[in-house]
Design a protein around this motif. Structure first.
Motif, short mmCIF file in Angstrom:
data_model
loop_
_atom_site.label_atom_id
_atom_site.label_comp_id
_atom_site.label_asym_id
_atom_site.label_seq_id
_atom_site.Cartn_x
_atom_site.Cartn_y
_atom_site.Cartn_z
N ARG A 83 -0.40 20.61 5.38
CA ARG A 83 0.86 19.99 5.79
C ARG A 83 0.67 18.95 6.89
O ARG A 83 1.53 18.10 7.10
CB ARG A 83 1.83 21.05 6.31
N THR A 84 -0.42 19.04 7.62
CA THR A 84 -0.64 18.16 8.77
C THR A 84 -1.57 17.02 8.40
O THR A 84 -2.65 17.23 7.83
CB THR A 84 -1.24 18.96 9.95
N SER A 95 1.40 13.08 11.12
CA SER A 95 2.61 13.65 10.52
C SER A 95 2.41 15.14 10.29
O SER A 95 1.29 15.60 10.03
CB SER A 95 2.95 12.99 9.18
N PHE A 97 4.32 17.84 7.70
CA PHE A 97 5.29 17.93 6.61
C PHE A 97 5.91 19.32 6.53
O PHE A 97 5.39 20.28 7.09
CB PHE A 97 4.61 17.60 5.27
N GLN A 131 12.16 16.39 1.19
CA GLN A 131 10.99 16.30 2.07
C GLN A 131 11.46 16.34 3.52
O GLN A 131 12.54 15.83 3.85
CB GLN A 131 10.23 15.00 1.80
N ARG A 133 9.59 15.92 7.63
CA ARG A 133 8.36 15.72 8.39
C ARG A 133 8.68 15.20 9.79
O ARG A 133 9.76 14.66 10.02
CB ARG A 133 7.42 14.74 7.69
#
Length: 303
Positions: A83-84, A95, A97, A131, A133
């Motif tokens: 996710r990172t 980012s 997420f 989404q 983030r």
């Protein structure tokens, strides 16, 4: 690309193709039924965005969100997770997420009526979070985001059928003209710009980590034409807590941040529950669910 889908917005072509006029509405709901006035809905339909003139969230609310964003960026387990996204050169977090899944504070934010009710009005239905983030642009090292249409990517790689989606960017820090604030070409949402180049397998693993991806990016002539037709480019600055809503097909980007002033923003993407994802239109496989959710539960309802 699947031959079983009706594709009104073909992209990831082998050769440059003409721009495609938008086939779908911008405002789907009733301008008289929601937090925005009819005039504000008309302005959104014309320009493709709405920038709240005053902060939507107060200092205490922003402080909670800013602390939560800092906590996520500093979490070693989350940093090691897919996710990172980490900057290639500086190794700073770029980012994180799916923050509405990993953080109760961001889950509450996604369901906040100040955001979700605007999305419901503009999209004309219940909405789900496609989404989420946090984007970090630390001082001196924050990289740029090149010109792009989000819908082009979501259509090609996630299987989003129509541009019945919008983003909201919420400032966690002061957004100055010089620290990489959001740029949008007004009116660009009315034209779909096809991109050249087939999508390679696992494209998200590299595209999210580079400042100038070669796939899914519009050519410079198309961006130049859009800017000339619009009469310029709009830039969005403001204090912490300010918010910008913008259509999924807006051509937008941001410069890098070489100043000492960090810039952090939360991005939440709402899509209509009548615009759920199918197979990707121009990619060999869909992107992971932490980038493009396939849980279409309406915001505010239990999963």
């Amino acid at each position: 690309m699947s031959t079983t889908l009706t594709d009104r917005y073909p992209t990831r072509l082998l050769e440059p193709g003409p721009r495609v006029p938008r086939h779908d509405p911008v405002v789907w709901g009733d301008p008289a039924d929601g937090p925005l006035s009819p005039g504000e809905c008309t302005d959104f339909a014309d320009r493709g965005y709405r920038h709240a003139p005053q902060p939507l969230f107060g200092p205490q609310e922003v402080n909670v969100l800013r602390q939560e964003a800092a906590r996520l960026a500093a979490d070693p387990a989350l940093r090691a997770d897919e996710r990172t996204v980490v900057e290639e050169a500086s190794q700073e977090v770029r980012s994180v997420f799916e923050v509405h899944r990993v953080s109760p504070a961001f889950a509450r934010l996604a369901a906040d009526p100040r955001l979700a009710d605007v999305a419901r009005q503009l999209l004309g239905s219940e909405v789900y979070v496609h989404q989420s983030r946090v984007n970090y642009k630390p001082g001196f090292t924050g990289g740029p985001f090149y010109w792009h249409s989000d819908f082009e990517t979501w259509h090609a790689e996630d299987g989003m059928p129509r541009p019945r989606a919008l983003s909201v960017s919420i400032a966690l820090t002061e957004n100055f003209p010089y620290n990489g604030s959001l740029l949008i070409i007004p009116g660009s949402h009315r034209t779909f710009v096809p991109c050249v180049g087939r999508t390679p397998p696992g494209h998200h693993r590299t595209s999210l980590r580079t400042h100038s991806p070669t796939v899914g990016m519009p050519d410079q002539d198309a961006v130049r034409e859009l800017a000339e037709e619009a009469g310029g480019i709009d830039q969005f600055t403001g204090p912490p807590g300010s918010a910008t809503f913008f259509d999924s097909n807006c051509m937008h980007g941001s410069n890098g941040n070489i100043t000492p002033c960090p810039r952090s923003n939360i991005f939440l993407v709402y899509s209509s529950v009548e615009n759920t994802l199918g197979p990707p239109y121009a990619a060999p496989a869909p992107r992971p669910s932490y980038i493009a959710s396939r849980d279409f539960t309406p915001v505010g309802e239990a999963r």
